[in-house]
Design an enzyme around this catalytic site. Structure first.
Site, PDB file in Angstrom:
ATOM      1  N   GLU A  80     -58.875 -26.577   6.922  1.00 51.28           N
ATOM      2  CA  GLU A  80     -59.638 -26.244   7.927  1.00 51.28           C
ATOM      3  C   GLU A  80     -60.316 -25.145   7.352  1.00 51.28           C
ATOM      4  O   GLU A  80     -62.125 -24.756   7.694  1.00 51.28           O
ATOM      5  CB  GLU A  80     -59.979 -26.866   9.119  1.00 51.28           C
ATOM      6  CG  GLU A  80     -59.542 -25.719  10.271  1.00 51.28           C
ATOM      7  CD  GLU A  80     -58.194 -25.939  10.449  1.00 51.28           C
ATOM      8  OE1 GLU A  80     -57.393 -26.834   9.261  1.00 51.28           O
ATOM      9  OE2 GLU A  80     -57.211 -25.792  11.512  1.00 51.28           O
TER      10      GLU A  80
ATOM     11  N   CYS B 146     -52.174  -7.235  19.683  1.00 47.37           N
ATOM     12  CA  CYS B 146     -52.743  -6.782  18.480  1.00 47.37           C
ATOM     13  C   CYS B 146     -51.443  -5.906  17.841  1.00 47.37           C
ATOM     14  O   CYS B 146     -50.800  -5.664  16.777  1.00 47.37           O
ATOM     15  CB  CYS B 146     -53.367  -6.874  17.491  1.00 47.37           C
ATOM     16  SG  CYS B 146     -53.885  -8.126  17.511  1.00 47.37           S
TER      17      CYS B 146
END
Lengths: 574, 160
Positions: free
Chosen positions: A367, A504
């Site tokens: 997608e 992160c």
């Protein structure tokens, strides 16, 4: 509490009861080699490299699993100890491929390091080799069981930190292998691609998929316009690849290094982090005001996305429909930027530098092509970029600081804090507060959502409404929050979840090694980078304002939905 | 519900009852696997998935246990079980040649079942008949001093 007194190599040491010999020795400044040991996670005494001699004991003992006892007399480097450790290491090496010169982990391999430290002079034992082949089925992670020494550190992290257990120890005896159930390919199971396994693997038995060749080829292709985006966390960690202290902020050097590699434009994922706040903040306000599904949960972290698709598919409607900043960037680079600069999007090649192995998977999701092309062409981890810079002979430390290119390189402090756990929440609160109340925030620092505690909660007054929020990092902690929501033990309006411990900055693609001290130093650097920015609220980013004016219209508008939002796929639990 | 195997609904309802009894108890894994194998004769993938889900144990760990213990098998058993003793005495008297011969004739390796479902093969340890080695068992029968040439005759008697 009375202390235990023992003697290590002729010196008295006092430690609290329950301390291992290994920890007591460290306290006394004596370094005992370890391999399978991973503090608090993998304490199994399996590799036998931390053997020590305890006077009166029947045999040598593994110091990582033996408690210090009152009056104990320990020798950590007697000839008998050194000989036994070396022999055990030689046996571990007997079925390990002698490919060090060409191995991805050459000079960063713990087995290699130990062979040097323990003085293994020759390969005395050439054993049978592993019967298993390399598994390259995953877009993110490569398994090479030939190089596995069965330390189980990856298994421990996957189970105890992430609560995923995509891999475990299979079969027995010489056939023992770390693999998914039924020895299935990693790309076909519930692995979330977080890469925490690759971060703790002492050898190259589990590592990131190296895609540097694709980037070298694109950079050498005169037809391609190659742009790069750098994730927030990379600027506070890549210095470690070049011997700098953890927590060194090297943003300007990073930009300069990327220019020297030959990228046509050096942009910043922080720009689309700011944009994410505009879209996600608007989504939150919209759901609050229109009775939408709550709690809203953040969607920046692709490991977390695959996790919820496998393990909590019923909660998918709670996810923000916002793409991650990486994917928003790719979609805009090949539409907005292409139009603005008059470049054919077919010629634009988008490279991401990410602290993350799961971003490789995310960029390949079917997608993620709303520009009409694959939005992000190649994702490199921090480690891969570090290797490229070394190959190019770039003297990182002596580089001057340079600035990102406009417009996709313009950002605020709210964008950079996406790199630490709690950062997306804090950035969203800064903007949501001002948009909803119309007032200016007195203090921008939401301390309650910062730091390394596994689950953090806070409550913010938003124009008379108590906004309840939670922040979790590490998927084991995410489970706790989700279970509390599902069981109706807790009510929140907004939840931030990051797949990796620390957010992160602790991502699976970051430099080796990582522990909580290093995570804390990288986090401190993130907030320092935030304080140094002239603008610290996403809605004040002039480039984002221009983007809406010139191209998108308004947050959650038609074009935003087309380019910046996505949908999710429920998956099997196993 | 179909498990992609030849087991009928009766077996599945036995499994349902078993899993209900141990739901949410990870420590019951080995005994549940033992009983599940008793129900189906082997441990099909779908059964392992259901065990993992019911006991709340990751599937990778369930498979770890199944692949560790030689008692457990994920392959359906044949109509007739061949056991080749590889204990010391049988081994030195030529158990290896018997295994080679079985592989040649039936295409069978230990742990496998022939495609026609007639035979499955296991290596077993000492059967206490060392003086009669090499020994093989077929179902309940013990065959002594088996020479490789005699194998096809012995097995043919079971094939109908």
């Amino acid at each position: 509490m009375s202390l235990v007194t023992l003697t290590i190599d002729g010196r008295q040491v006092q430690v609290p009861p329950g301390t291992t010999i290994l920890a007591a020795a460290r306290q006394a400044g004596v370094k005992i080699p370890t391999l399978c040991y991973l503090e608090e996670l993998n304490v199994i005494g399996a590799c036998r490299l931390c053997l020590v001699q305890v006077e009166g004991a029947r045999a040598l003992v593994a110091s990582c699993v033996t408690q210090a006892g009152e009056g104990m007399v320990v020798h950590t480097s007697s000839p008998e100890v050194l000989k036994a450790r070396r022999l055990n290491l030689e046996l571990l090496m007997s079925n390990h491929p002698q490919e060090c010169l060409t191995c991805l982990r050459n000079t960063s391999c713990e087995l290699q390091q130990l062979a040097a430290e323990l003085g293994v002079g020759e390969i005395r034992f050439q054993g049978e080799m592993s019967p298993y082949e390399v598994d390259d089925s995953s877009p993110s992670i490569i398994r090479d069981p030939r190089k596995c020494i069965l330390c189980r550190r990856c298994v421990a992290v996957c189970e105890k930190v992430q609560g995923v257990s995509a891999i475990a120890v299979q079969e027995r005896g010489f056939d023992t292998v770390v693999a998914p159930a039924f020895l299935a390919p990693l790309g076909e199971v519930n692995c979330v691609n977080c890469g925490q396994c690759s971060l703790v693997c002492p050898t190259a038995a589990i590592h990131e998929r190296d895609e540097t060749d694709k980037v070298w080829a694109a950079l050498a292709d005169p037809e391609k316009h190659v742009v790069v985006q750098t994730a927030p966390a990379v600027r506070v960690s890549i210095g470690e690849m070049f011997g700098l202290e953890p927590g060194s902020i090297v943003t300007g050097k990073l930009v300069a290094a990327l220019r020297r590699l030959g990228f046509d434009k050096v942009f910043d994922t922080d720009f689309t982090a700011d944009l994410t706040i505009m879209e996600e903040g608007s989504e939150l306000i919209h759901r609050l005001q229109n009775g939408g599904r709550l709690p809203l949960i953040t969607s920046c972290s692709p490991g977390w996305i695959k996790f919820i698709e496998h393990f909590y598919p019923n909660l998918l409607p709670n996810l923000s429909t916002c793409k991650s900043p990486q994917q928003m960037f790719g979609a805009l680079a090949k539409t907005y930027y292409a139009q603005k600069e008059g470049i054919d999007p077919a010629r634009i090649f988008v490279v991401s530098i990410m602290p993350c192995t799961a971003k490789k998977y995310e960029a390949g999701r079917p997608e993620m092509n709303s520009s009409g092309y694959r939005d992000v062409d190649v994702v490199l981890t921090t480690r891969e970029l570090g290797r490229m810079l070394k190959q190019a002979g770039i003297d990182f430390e002596s580089l001057p600081g340079e600035d990102y290119d406009a417009p996709l390189g313009i950002s605020t402090g709210a964008g950079v804090i996406f790199g630490a756990t709690g950062g997306v929440m804090e950035a969203a609160l800064r903007t949501a507060y001002e948009l909803v109340t119309g007032a200016t925030l007195f203090s921008l620092d939401f301390e309650e959502v910062r730091g390394l505690e596994g689950v953090k909660e806070a409550s913010v007054n938003l124009a008379g409404m108590e906004l309840k929020v939670a922040v979790a990092h590490g998927l084991g902690n995410a489970r706790k929050v989700l279970d509390a929501v599902v069981n109706r033990e807790r009510e929140y309006h907004f939840i931030e979840i990051m797949c990796c411990p620390g957010g992160c900055i602790g991502g699976g693609g970051q430099p080796f090694p990582v522990d909580n001290e290093i995570r804390a130093r990288r986090i401190a650097a993130i907030y320092q980078a935030d304080r140094q920015m002239p603008l610290r609220k996403s809605h004040e980013n002039p480039a984002v304002q221009a983007l809406y004016r010139e191209f998108l219209g308004e947050p959650l508008g038609h074009k935003s939905h087309e380019l910046l939002h996505t949908h999710y796929t429920p998956r099997e639990r196993f | 519900m179909s498990f992609g195997c030849k087991c009928g609904g009766e077996l599945n309802s036995k499994l349902d009852a078993l899993l209900e009894q141990y739901r949410g108890q990870p420590s019951a894994l080995i005994q549940v696997l033992h009983q599940a194998q008793g129900i189906y004769g082997y441990l099909p993938k779908k059964v392992l998935q259901r065990v993992a889900e019911a006991l709340n144990v990751p599937l990778s760990q369930v498979y770890g246990v199944v692949s560790f213990y030689s008692f457990f098998t994920i392959h359906p058993k044949g109509k007739h079980q061949i056991g080749v003793c590889k204990g010391t005495a049988c081994y030195v008297r030529g158990a290896g040649q018997l295994l080679d011969r079985i592989k040649e004739e039936l295409g069978l390796k230990p742990g496998e079942t022939t495609e026609d479902g007639q035979f499955s093969l296991e290596v077993v340890r000492c059967l206490g008949a060392c003086g009669l080695g090499p020994v093989i068992t077929v179902d309940e029968d013990v065959h002594a001093r088996v020479q490789p040439e005699r194998l096809s005759g012995i097995l043919a008697a079971y094939r109908q």
